[in-house]
Design a protein around this motif. Structure first.
Motif, PDB file in Angstrom:
ATOM      1  N   GLY A 153       0.806  -1.331   0.159  1.00 38.48           N
ATOM      2  CA  GLY A 153      -0.176  -0.108   0.196  1.00 38.48           C
ATOM      3  C   GLY A 153       1.011   1.274  -0.002  1.00 38.48           C
ATOM      4  N   ARG A 154       1.735   0.985   0.548  1.00 41.49           N
ATOM      5  CA  ARG A 154       3.101   2.511   0.824  1.00 41.49           C
ATOM      6  C   ARG A 154       3.191   2.575  -0.887  1.00 41.49           C
ATOM      7  NH1 ARG A 154       4.418   0.519   5.844  1.00 41.49           N
ATOM      8  NH2 ARG A 154       3.539   1.452   7.542  1.00 41.49           N
ATOM      9  N   GLU A 155       4.046   1.435  -1.154  1.00 37.98           N
ATOM     10  CA  GLU A 155       4.462   1.932  -2.506  1.00 37.98           C
ATOM     11  C   GLU A 155       4.122   1.761  -3.379  1.00 37.98           C
ATOM     12  OE1 GLU A 155       7.617   1.351  -5.765  1.00 37.98           O
ATOM     13  OE2 GLU A 155       7.475   1.060  -3.515  1.00 37.98           O
ATOM     14  N   LEU A 156       2.359   1.978  -3.637  1.00 37.73           N
ATOM     15  CA  LEU A 156       1.461   2.067  -4.418  1.00 37.73           C
ATOM     16  C   LEU A 156       0.507   3.830  -3.986  1.00 37.73           C
ATOM     17  CD1 LEU A 156      -1.253  -0.430  -4.097  1.00 37.73           C
ATOM     18  CD2 LEU A 156       0.688  -0.204  -6.000  1.00 37.73           C
ATOM     19  N   GLN A 159       3.340   6.148  -2.494  1.00 39.16           N
ATOM     20  CA  GLN A 159       3.934   6.838  -3.499  1.00 39.16           C
ATOM     21  C   GLN A 159       4.352   7.558  -4.494  1.00 39.16           C
ATOM     22  OE1 GLN A 159       7.911   5.377  -1.908  1.00 39.16           O
ATOM     23  NE2 GLN A 159       8.919   6.604  -2.495  1.00 39.16           N
ATOM     24  N   PHE A 160       3.607   6.362  -5.515  1.00 41.81           N
ATOM     25  CA  PHE A 160       3.626   6.528  -7.312  1.00 41.81           C
ATOM     26  C   PHE A 160       2.129   6.399  -7.702  1.00 41.81           C
ATOM     27  CE2 PHE A 160       7.750   4.171  -5.947  1.00 41.81           C
ATOM     28  CZ  PHE A 160       9.159   5.653  -6.498  1.00 41.81           C
ATOM     29  N   PRO A 161       1.914   7.779  -8.083  1.00 36.65           N
ATOM     30  CA  PRO A 161       0.077   7.453  -8.351  1.00 36.65           C
ATOM     31  C   PRO A 161       0.391   6.570  -9.897  1.00 36.65           C
ATOM     32  CG  PRO A 161       1.327   9.487  -7.825  1.00 36.65           C
ATOM     33  CD  PRO A 161       2.115   9.046  -7.832  1.00 36.65           C
ATOM     34  N   GLU A 162       1.393   6.738 -10.656  1.00 37.94           N
ATOM     35  CA  GLU A 162       1.911   6.045 -12.410  1.00 37.94           C
ATOM     36  C   GLU A 162       2.189   4.608 -11.988  1.00 37.94           C
ATOM     37  OE1 GLU A 162       4.939   7.787 -10.594  1.00 37.94           O
ATOM     38  OE2 GLU A 162       3.759   8.838 -10.833  1.00 37.94           O
ATOM     39  N   TYR A 163       1.520   3.860 -10.902  1.00 39.72           N
ATOM     40  CA  TYR A 163       1.631   3.033 -10.141  1.00 39.72           C
ATOM     41  C   TYR A 163       1.535   1.439 -10.482  1.00 39.72           C
ATOM     42  CZ  TYR A 163      -2.844   2.007  -9.074  1.00 39.72           C
ATOM     43  OH  TYR A 163      -4.286   1.717  -8.557  1.00 39.72           O
ATOM     44  N   MET A 199      -3.949   7.703   1.396  1.00 41.96           N
ATOM     45  CA  MET A 199      -4.056   8.564   0.728  1.00 41.96           C
ATOM     46  C   MET A 199      -2.601   8.254  -0.013  1.00 41.96           C
ATOM     47  SD  MET A 199      -6.112  11.233   3.043  1.00 41.96           S
ATOM     48  CE  MET A 199      -4.923  12.042   2.740  1.00 41.96           C
ATOM     49  N   PRO A 200      -2.974   8.549  -2.044  1.00 40.97           N
ATOM     50  CA  PRO A 200      -2.057   8.933  -2.352  1.00 40.97           C
ATOM     51  C   PRO A 200      -0.780   9.995  -1.877  1.00 40.97           C
ATOM     52  CG  PRO A 200      -3.479   8.853  -3.825  1.00 40.97           C
ATOM     53  CD  PRO A 200      -4.114   9.185  -2.379  1.00 40.97           C
ATOM     54  N   PHE A 201      -0.019   9.793  -1.945  1.00 42.81           N
ATOM     55  CA  PHE A 201       1.003  10.802  -1.504  1.00 42.81           C
ATOM     56  C   PHE A 201       1.234  12.382  -2.308  1.00 42.81           C
ATOM     57  CE2 PHE A 201       4.961   7.743   0.571  1.00 42.81           C
ATOM     58  CZ  PHE A 201       3.780   7.877   1.168  1.00 42.81           C
ATOM     59  N   PHE A 202       0.846  13.756  -1.925  1.00 42.80           N
ATOM     60  CA  PHE A 202       1.038  14.620  -2.893  1.00 42.80           C
ATOM     61  C   PHE A 202      -0.833  14.940  -3.002  1.00 42.80           C
ATOM     62  CE2 PHE A 202       5.467  13.240  -4.241  1.00 42.80           C
ATOM     63  CZ  PHE A 202       5.687  13.568  -2.793  1.00 42.80           C
ATOM     64  N   SER A 203      -1.333  14.745  -3.023  1.00 37.71           N
ATOM     65  CA  SER A 203      -3.140  13.865  -3.126  1.00 37.71           C
ATOM     66  C   SER A 203      -3.270  13.893  -4.458  1.00 37.71           C
ATOM     67  CB  SER A 203      -3.560  15.888  -1.936  1.00 37.71           C
ATOM     68  OG  SER A 203      -3.744  14.806  -0.687  1.00 37.71           O
TER      69      SER A 203
END
Length: 184
Positions: free
Chosen positions: A61-64, A66-70, A171-175
């Motif tokens: 989940g943290r990896e997902l 961190q990268f919105p283009e995941y 939540m995605p980093f950087f919203s």
């Protein structure tokens, strides 16, 4: 009619023999000791599997997040990470599902649901994500994971496979918006 004489002397000798009494008591208690040992080992293994399942779901989940283009990166990253964290080093009994949500009005809109590993784990996001905890239009990632635990002492204990379930919400980093690209 003949009666057989009671050998009272033999009984006195048996009861007087402390080694025989100790051996008999041990034979009666041994199965209980073995059962208690098996139960304690299984409880420890279940706890370890449950913690490992949670750690795998959180890490993925943290990896997902961190990268919105995941999309491609997550498909490549999730299996080896899960295999490293789960008992036995395999994802054979592991299911992982990712759901992207967006807060709207009084609830959520489901943007996508993708199963990264295994089949659908069957944990609905609606029971684990509370809209009151998120702002309007905020994106949310829901990770649902299940692991089928198989006891090693199944022949001694009357239990079959146990399904462990964990969820992770972030939540995605950087919203940023969370989109899934199905292209390889």
């Amino acid at each position: 009619m003949t009666t057989m004489p009671c050998n009272a002397g033999g009984l006195k000798r048996l009861w007087g023999n402390t080694r025989a009494v100790a051996m008999t008591e041990f034979a009666l208690v041994l199965p209980l000791l073995i059962m208690m040992f098996a139960i304690s080992v299984e409880c420890g293994r279940i706890y370890n599997a449950y913690r490992s399942l949670g750690q795998a779901a959180n890490s993925i989940g943290r990896e997902l997040a961190q990268f919105p283009e995941y999309d491609k990166r997550a498909r490549d990253y999730a299996p080896p990470l899960a295999a490293a964290l789960l008992p036995g080093g395999t994802t054979e009994n592991f299911n992982l599902q990712v759901t992207g949500l967006r807060r709207n009005g009084s609830g959520f809109t489901q943007n996508f649901t993708h199963t990264l590993l295994g089949t659908d784990p069957g944990i609905p996001w609606s029971g684990t994500v509370d809209p009151a905890n998120y702002d309007q239009s905020e994106p949310v990632i829901h990770i649902a994971a299940t692991y089928t635990y198989r006891p090693i002492f199944a022949s001694l204990l009357p239990v079959g496979p146990i399904t462990l379930r964990r969820t992770f919400v972030t939540m995605p980093f950087f919203s940023r918006d969370y989109v899934w690209d199905d292209t390889e």
